[in-house]
Design an enzyme around this catalytic site. Structure first.
Site, PDB file in Angstrom:
ATOM      1  N   ASN A  31       0.919  -1.008  -0.090  1.00 47.43           N
ATOM      2  CA  ASN A  31      -0.011   0.137   0.133  1.00 47.43           C
ATOM      3  C   ASN A  31       1.098   1.089  -0.120  1.00 47.43           C
ATOM      4  O   ASN A  31       1.500   1.566   0.867  1.00 47.43           O
ATOM      5  CB  ASN A  31      -0.999  -0.174   1.237  1.00 47.43           C
ATOM      6  CG  ASN A  31      -1.764   1.195   1.405  1.00 47.43           C
ATOM      7  OD1 ASN A  31      -1.638   1.992   0.603  1.00 47.43           O
ATOM      8  ND2 ASN A  31      -2.301   1.421   2.689  1.00 47.43           N
ATOM      9  N   LYS A  79       0.412   4.220  -0.364  1.00 44.15           N
ATOM     10  CA  LYS A  79      -0.503   5.238   0.201  1.00 44.15           C
ATOM     11  C   LYS A  79      -0.047   6.717  -0.568  1.00 44.15           C
ATOM     12  O   LYS A  79       0.008   6.641  -1.961  1.00 44.15           O
ATOM     13  CB  LYS A  79       0.133   5.807   1.549  1.00 44.15           C
ATOM     14  CG  LYS A  79      -0.044   4.729   2.431  1.00 44.15           C
ATOM     15  CD  LYS A  79       0.190   4.783   4.187  1.00 44.15           C
ATOM     16  CE  LYS A  79      -0.183   3.681   4.604  1.00 44.15           C
ATOM     17  NZ  LYS A  79      -0.156   3.659   6.038  1.00 44.15           N
ATOM     18  N   HIS A 101      -9.608   1.659   4.892  1.00 43.12           N
ATOM     19  CA  HIS A 101      -8.282   1.757   5.564  1.00 43.12           C
ATOM     20  C   HIS A 101      -8.509   2.590   6.942  1.00 43.12           C
ATOM     21  O   HIS A 101      -9.162   3.502   6.756  1.00 43.12           O
ATOM     22  CB  HIS A 101      -7.277   2.147   4.706  1.00 43.12           C
ATOM     23  CG  HIS A 101      -6.020   2.262   5.207  1.00 43.12           C
ATOM     24  ND1 HIS A 101      -5.468   3.297   6.206  1.00 43.12           N
ATOM     25  CD2 HIS A 101      -4.848   1.177   5.071  1.00 43.12           C
ATOM     26  CE1 HIS A 101      -4.241   2.909   6.372  1.00 43.12           C
ATOM     27  NE2 HIS A 101      -3.692   1.723   5.763  1.00 43.12           N
ATOM     28  N   GLU A 156      -6.833   4.896   7.761  1.00 44.44           N
ATOM     29  CA  GLU A 156      -6.662   6.708   7.370  1.00 44.44           C
ATOM     30  C   GLU A 156      -7.777   6.994   7.075  1.00 44.44           C
ATOM     31  O   GLU A 156      -8.292   8.309   7.140  1.00 44.44           O
ATOM     32  CB  GLU A 156      -5.189   6.664   6.489  1.00 44.44           C
ATOM     33  CG  GLU A 156      -4.021   6.425   7.405  1.00 44.44           C
ATOM     34  CD  GLU A 156      -2.950   5.866   6.642  1.00 44.44           C
ATOM     35  OE1 GLU A 156      -2.938   5.919   5.513  1.00 44.44           O
ATOM     36  OE2 GLU A 156      -1.901   5.241   7.341  1.00 44.44           O
ATOM     37  N   GLU A 180      -5.535  -4.671  10.755  1.00 38.84           N
ATOM     38  CA  GLU A 180      -4.420  -3.709  11.028  1.00 38.84           C
ATOM     39  C   GLU A 180      -4.688  -2.865  12.192  1.00 38.84           C
ATOM     40  O   GLU A 180      -5.340  -1.783  12.219  1.00 38.84           O
ATOM     41  CB  GLU A 180      -4.495  -2.585   9.821  1.00 38.84           C
ATOM     42  CG  GLU A 180      -4.063  -3.285   8.402  1.00 38.84           C
ATOM     43  CD  GLU A 180      -3.460  -2.175   7.264  1.00 38.84           C
ATOM     44  OE1 GLU A 180      -2.595  -2.609   6.949  1.00 38.84           O
ATOM     45  OE2 GLU A 180      -4.100  -1.199   7.169  1.00 38.84           O
ATOM     46  N   GLY A 206       2.547   2.397  10.853  1.00 37.80           N
ATOM     47  CA  GLY A 206       3.564   3.625  10.587  1.00 37.80           C
ATOM     48  C   GLY A 206       4.246   4.184  11.661  1.00 37.80           C
ATOM     49  O   GLY A 206       4.958   5.049  11.929  1.00 37.80           O
ATOM     50  N   SER A 245       3.499  -2.072  10.164  1.00 47.00           N
ATOM     51  CA  SER A 245       4.818  -2.058  10.563  1.00 47.00           C
ATOM     52  C   SER A 245       5.604  -3.322  10.214  1.00 47.00           C
ATOM     53  O   SER A 245       6.462  -3.793  10.929  1.00 47.00           O
ATOM     54  CB  SER A 245       5.377  -1.519  12.107  1.00 47.00           C
ATOM     55  OG  SER A 245       4.991  -0.080  12.272  1.00 47.00           O
TER      56      SER A 245
HETATM   57  P1  PGA Z   1       2.813   0.490   7.503  1.00 46.46           P
HETATM   58  O1  PGA Z   1       1.424   0.536   7.068  1.00 46.46           O
HETATM   59  O2  PGA Z   1       3.162  -0.773   6.990  1.00 46.46           O
HETATM   60  O3  PGA Z   1       3.645   1.669   7.033  1.00 46.46           O
HETATM   61  O4  PGA Z   1       2.498   0.332   9.069  1.00 46.46           O
HETATM   62  C1  PGA Z   1       0.537  -0.303   6.873  1.00 46.46           C
HETATM   63  C2  PGA Z   1      -0.798   0.043   6.136  1.00 46.46           C
HETATM   64  O5  PGA Z   1      -1.325   1.122   6.678  1.00 46.46           O
HETATM   65  O6  PGA Z   1      -1.386  -0.539   5.430  1.00 46.46           O
END
Ligand code: PGA
Length: 256
Positions: free
Chosen positions: A9, A11, A95, A97, A167, A173, A213
């Site tokens: 992903n 982003k 997601h 976000e 998640e 992140g 992460s």
């Molecule tokens: P990350 O994000 O691997 O940077 O923690 C995962 C995601 O938001 O799908």
């Protein structure tokens, strides 16, 4: 048998040239680990370049979000048929976000899940609790709500094709990965939810990814867990080498 599925992903990152280069790296990883399905979800404006780079390889491409209407006065939104026309197979929906930065509700996400099927896309439905929710012992209640509302009204045939991405918001992140056991516990709980919503056979078919992460050096232990069928990878998917290592480690963990 659930085919492991590792998906990047990206982003709101990369540029056109970088997206094509990353896609070529991911396509090579997909070719080298045929037992693992590999996908990438670029920003919508680079989908076309990524699909071109993936052509003739097993790499799947997805959108990061989509609106539930086919077209209309929705400034700034991307519709399912647009992603489909460009060559997407998947769409990430719900997601964290989108839920927590852009205020998407369970009901809104459910409409998108139905729209994805209507327009020939497969949802990667993201679910997961925030830190305060975990600390308050509400992880299962939150995940149950996300799963139940995300799948509401789907036929068994549709639900079987949904990819669920667990998640935990506190792990996204932040560098704080859930331990393999913490992730496995929630994945097993999600499979139990699927069994009560549908049946055991369906629950055994649905792929459940972990995200938050993920890095090359924690992939093996996560992917060794019985109910972890794949990974949704944010930051670490932006480096071709690291993402390839995650794919290779996933294949090693699942012995495929
Ligand atoms: P990350 O994000 O691997 O940077 O923690 C995962 C995601 O938001 O799908």
């Amino acid at each position: 048998m659930r085919k492991p599925f590792v998906c990047g992903n990206w982003k709101m990152n990369t540029d056109r040239r970088g997206a094509a280069a990353l896609a070529q790296g991911a396509a090579r990883a997909a070719e080298q680990a045929r037992g693992v399905e590999v996908g990438v979800c670029p920003p919508a404006c680079y989908v076309e370049a990524v699909v071109a780079a993936a052509r003739g390889t097993p790499l799947a491409v997805g959108g990061q979000n989509m609106h539930f209407e086919a077209s209309g006065a929705f400034t700034g939104e991307v519709a399912g048929p647009m992603l489909k026309e460009l060559g997407c197979r998947y769409a990430i929906l719900g997601h964290s976000e989108r839920r927590h930065v852009f205020g998407e509700t369970d009901e809104f996400i459910s409409r998108k899940v139905h729209a994805a099927f209507k327009f020939g896309l497969l949802p990667i439905l993201c679910v997961g609790e925030k830190l305060q929710e975990r600390q308050a012992g509400r992880t299962e209640a939150v995940v149950h709500r996300h799963v139940t509302s995300g799948l509401a009204g789907l036929t068994g045939d549709q639900a079987r094709q949904v990819v669920i991405a667990y998640e935990p918001v506190w792990a996204i992140g932040t560098g704080l990965t859930a331990t393999p056991q913490q992730a496995q516990d929630v994945h097993a709980f999600i499979r139990g939810c699927l069994e009560s919503l549908y049946d055991a056979a369906l629950a055994g078919d649905v792929r459940i990814q972990y995200g938050g992460s993920v890095k090359p050096d924690n992939t093996f232990d996560l992917m060794r867990q019985a109910d972890i069928d794949g990974l949704l990878v944010g930051g670490a998917s932006l480096k071709a080498e690291g993402f390839s290592a995650i794919v290779a480690e996933s294949a090693r963990a699942k012995e495929v």
